[in-house]
Design a protein around this motif. Structure first.
Motif, mmCIF file in Angstrom:
data_model
loop_
_atom_site.group_PDB
_atom_site.id
_atom_site.type_symbol
_atom_site.label_atom_id
_atom_site.label_comp_id
_atom_site.label_asym_id
_atom_site.label_seq_id
_atom_site.Cartn_x
_atom_site.Cartn_y
_atom_site.Cartn_z
ATOM 1 N N LYS A 116 38.942 -53.493 -31.148
ATOM 2 C CA LYS A 116 38.003 -52.384 -30.709
ATOM 3 C C LYS A 116 37.314 -52.971 -29.402
ATOM 4 N N PRO A 117 36.883 -54.190 -29.332
ATOM 5 C CA PRO A 117 36.220 -54.743 -28.092
ATOM 6 C C PRO A 117 37.311 -54.871 -26.963
ATOM 7 N N ASP A 118 38.511 -55.212 -27.562
ATOM 8 C CA ASP A 118 39.537 -55.376 -26.320
ATOM 9 C C ASP A 118 39.986 -54.182 -25.749
ATOM 10 N N ASN A 119 39.985 -52.868 -26.364
ATOM 11 C CA ASN A 119 40.195 -51.454 -25.853
ATOM 12 C C ASN A 119 39.191 -51.115 -25.063
ATOM 13 N N SER A 120 37.774 -51.445 -25.308
ATOM 14 C CA SER A 120 36.830 -50.863 -24.482
ATOM 15 C C SER A 120 36.697 -51.607 -23.034
ATOM 16 N N TYR A 121 37.296 -52.928 -23.228
ATOM 17 C CA TYR A 121 37.068 -53.678 -21.758
ATOM 18 C C TYR A 121 38.217 -53.037 -21.098
ATOM 19 N N ALA A 122 39.313 -52.721 -21.801
ATOM 20 C CA ALA A 122 40.845 -52.374 -20.934
ATOM 21 C C ALA A 122 40.218 -51.080 -20.230
ATOM 22 N N ARG A 123 39.755 -50.054 -21.045
ATOM 23 C CA ARG A 123 39.162 -48.950 -20.517
ATOM 24 C C ARG A 123 38.188 -48.835 -19.627
ATOM 25 N N LEU A 124 37.461 -49.981 -19.328
ATOM 26 C CA LEU A 124 36.507 -49.928 -18.277
ATOM 27 C C LEU A 124 37.354 -50.416 -17.045
ATOM 28 N N LEU A 125 38.245 -51.151 -17.008
ATOM 29 C CA LEU A 125 39.198 -51.631 -15.891
ATOM 30 C C LEU A 125 40.215 -50.276 -15.570
ATOM 31 N N GLN A 126 40.337 -49.729 -16.463
ATOM 32 C CA GLN A 126 41.199 -48.481 -16.228
ATOM 33 C C GLN A 126 40.297 -47.495 -15.202
ATOM 34 N N GLU A 127 39.491 -47.482 -15.659
ATOM 35 C CA GLU A 127 38.367 -46.436 -14.628
ATOM 36 C C GLU A 127 38.252 -46.924 -13.243
ATOM 37 N N LYS A 128 38.486 -48.151 -13.166
ATOM 38 C CA LYS A 128 37.957 -48.824 -11.717
ATOM 39 C C LYS A 128 39.648 -49.050 -10.932
ATOM 40 N N MET A 129 40.735 -48.579 -11.433
ATOM 41 C CA MET A 129 41.846 -48.650 -10.748
ATOM 42 C C MET A 129 42.527 -47.604 -10.393
ATOM 43 N N ALA A 130 43.363 -47.607 -9.279
ATOM 44 C CA ALA A 130 43.928 -46.526 -8.767
ATOM 45 C C ALA A 130 45.078 -45.839 -9.397
ATOM 46 N N GLU A 131 45.691 -46.995 -9.887
ATOM 47 C CA GLU A 131 47.219 -46.754 -10.806
ATOM 48 C C GLU A 131 46.831 -46.021 -12.005
ATOM 49 N N ASN A 132 47.810 -45.388 -12.566
ATOM 50 C CA ASN A 132 47.965 -44.785 -13.956
ATOM 51 C C ASN A 132 48.111 -45.943 -14.633
ATOM 52 N N VAL A 133 47.032 -46.191 -15.669
ATOM 53 C CA VAL A 133 47.075 -47.371 -16.627
ATOM 54 C C VAL A 133 47.286 -46.851 -17.843
ATOM 55 N N VAL A 134 48.343 -47.330 -18.624
ATOM 56 C CA VAL A 134 48.607 -47.014 -19.945
ATOM 57 C C VAL A 134 48.212 -48.395 -20.912
ATOM 58 N N ILE A 135 47.356 -48.044 -22.016
ATOM 59 C CA ILE A 135 47.018 -49.071 -22.929
ATOM 60 C C ILE A 135 47.620 -48.677 -24.110
ATOM 61 N N GLN A 136 48.215 -49.997 -24.701
ATOM 62 C CA GLN A 136 48.946 -49.906 -25.940
ATOM 63 C C GLN A 136 48.680 -50.824 -26.722
ATOM 64 N N GLN A 137 48.128 -50.644 -27.956
ATOM 65 C CA GLN A 137 47.721 -51.817 -28.709
ATOM 66 C C GLN A 137 49.062 -52.382 -29.619
ATOM 67 N N TYR A 138 48.963 -53.669 -29.581
ATOM 68 C CA TYR A 138 50.072 -54.093 -30.344
ATOM 69 C C TYR A 138 49.359 -55.062 -31.528
ATOM 70 N N HIS A 139 49.653 -54.342 -32.884
ATOM 71 C CA HIS A 139 48.826 -54.780 -34.149
ATOM 72 C C HIS A 139 49.526 -56.336 -34.774
ATOM 73 N N THR A 140 49.643 -56.947 -34.004
ATOM 74 C CA THR A 140 50.161 -58.297 -34.667
ATOM 75 C C THR A 140 50.113 -59.410 -33.576
ATOM 76 N N ASP A 141 50.338 -60.635 -33.558
ATOM 77 C CA ASP A 141 50.059 -61.394 -32.802
ATOM 78 C C ASP A 141 51.197 -61.602 -31.793
ATOM 79 N N ILE A 142 51.038 -62.193 -30.674
ATOM 80 C CA ILE A 142 51.784 -62.023 -29.301
ATOM 81 C C ILE A 142 53.102 -63.059 -29.761
ATOM 82 N N TYR A 143 53.061 -63.841 -30.693
ATOM 83 C CA TYR A 143 54.017 -64.834 -30.874
ATOM 84 C C TYR A 143 55.296 -64.031 -31.298
ATOM 85 N N ALA A 144 55.032 -62.878 -32.256
ATOM 86 C CA ALA A 144 56.111 -62.150 -33.013
ATOM 87 C C ALA A 144 56.683 -61.480 -31.875
ATOM 88 N N LEU A 145 55.892 -60.929 -30.974
ATOM 89 C CA LEU A 145 56.789 -60.030 -30.132
ATOM 90 C C LEU A 145 57.640 -61.060 -29.126
#
Length: 250
Positions: free
Chosen positions: A13-42
């Protein structure tokens, strides 16, 4: 074609709120996608097939993610050191070396940005940590692994520091930390890169099982807005006379 930026988050949840805060400040279209496992799996899946791209991997795991590789010009992955439950062990740190080497380009597989010890680092801030005219000190904090849980520490800290929400000053602070953690042999007047930051953190982990509190979101902001943005912040705080005061987080 619309230029989009993809943010891949751990799914907290905190990660999502920080990302949305940045999203509001940026001119580009930002897509936020949650990845529900650790990055090493990806990473492990992508490493199996050099032709398989990050966006396709996300789409394969999430049917609601209706994009393909051509929809994005840049990809950023925001993950924590503590995403690995054994993140303070040598083996886990070696994994992060691999990850940073693999996810090193926002226009290809993506650029990995790590928060130390976790995403809540972005809220461990007070304007008092910044240099001022009377005492030109930058306060830099270390988190001791095995101490009070970092989330708990941040929650308690925020209750005492209501002004911690000032985004502009917060970014200034974490940008200055990135600069302060450069070693003397590094090129003067540059932002620290992810690999150099990890190696700097490993020095602390190896000796005392602790890390500097650093936000991956601040690293993104500087990379996104460029070197002039970084230079302007350094000049604003008279970095040539700045004293770095390192202490344990309380």
């Amino acid at each position: 074609m619309t230029s989009r930026i993809l943010f891949i988050l751990e799914g907290k949840k905190p990660d999502n709120s920080y990302a949305r805060l940045l999203q509001e400040k940026m001119a580009e279209n930002v897509v936020i996608q949650q990845y529900h496992t650790d990055i090493y799996a990806l990473y492990s899946e992508l490493k199996k097939d050099e032709y398989f791209d990050t966006v396709s991997m996300i789409a394969e795991r999430d049917a609601s993610f209706e994009y393909d590789e051509s929809d994005f010009s840049q990809i950023y992955l925001f993950f924590d050191l503590d995403a690995q439950h054994d993140g303070y062990e040598a083996e886990a740190l070696d994994k992060f070396r691999e990850l940073l080497a693999f996810f090193d380009n926002e226009t290809d597989k993506g650029k990995l940005l790590i928060s130390y010890p976790m995403v809540e680092a972005f809220d461990y801030f007070s304007p008092n940590f910044l240099p001022n005219t009377s005492e030109n000190k930058l306060q830099v904090f270390l988190y001791q692994h095995g101490d009070e849980k970092f989330k708990t520490k941040v929650t308690r800290f925020r209750k005492k520091n209501q002004s911690a929400g000032n985004l502009s000053l917060k970014v200034d602070y974490f940008v200055l930390i990135n600069f302060a953690l450069l070693d003397e042999e590094d090129i003067f007047n540059q932002i620290i890169d992810g690999t150099t930051m990890l190696e700097r953190q490993i020095q602390e982990v190896a000796s005392k099982k602790r890390v500097y509190i650093v936000s991956g979101y601040a690293q993104f902001i500087v990379g996104y807005f460029g070197s002039k943005y970084f230079d302007d912040i350094l000049k604003k705080y008279d970095y040539q006379k700045m004293i770095v005061d390192v202490k344990e987080a309380n």
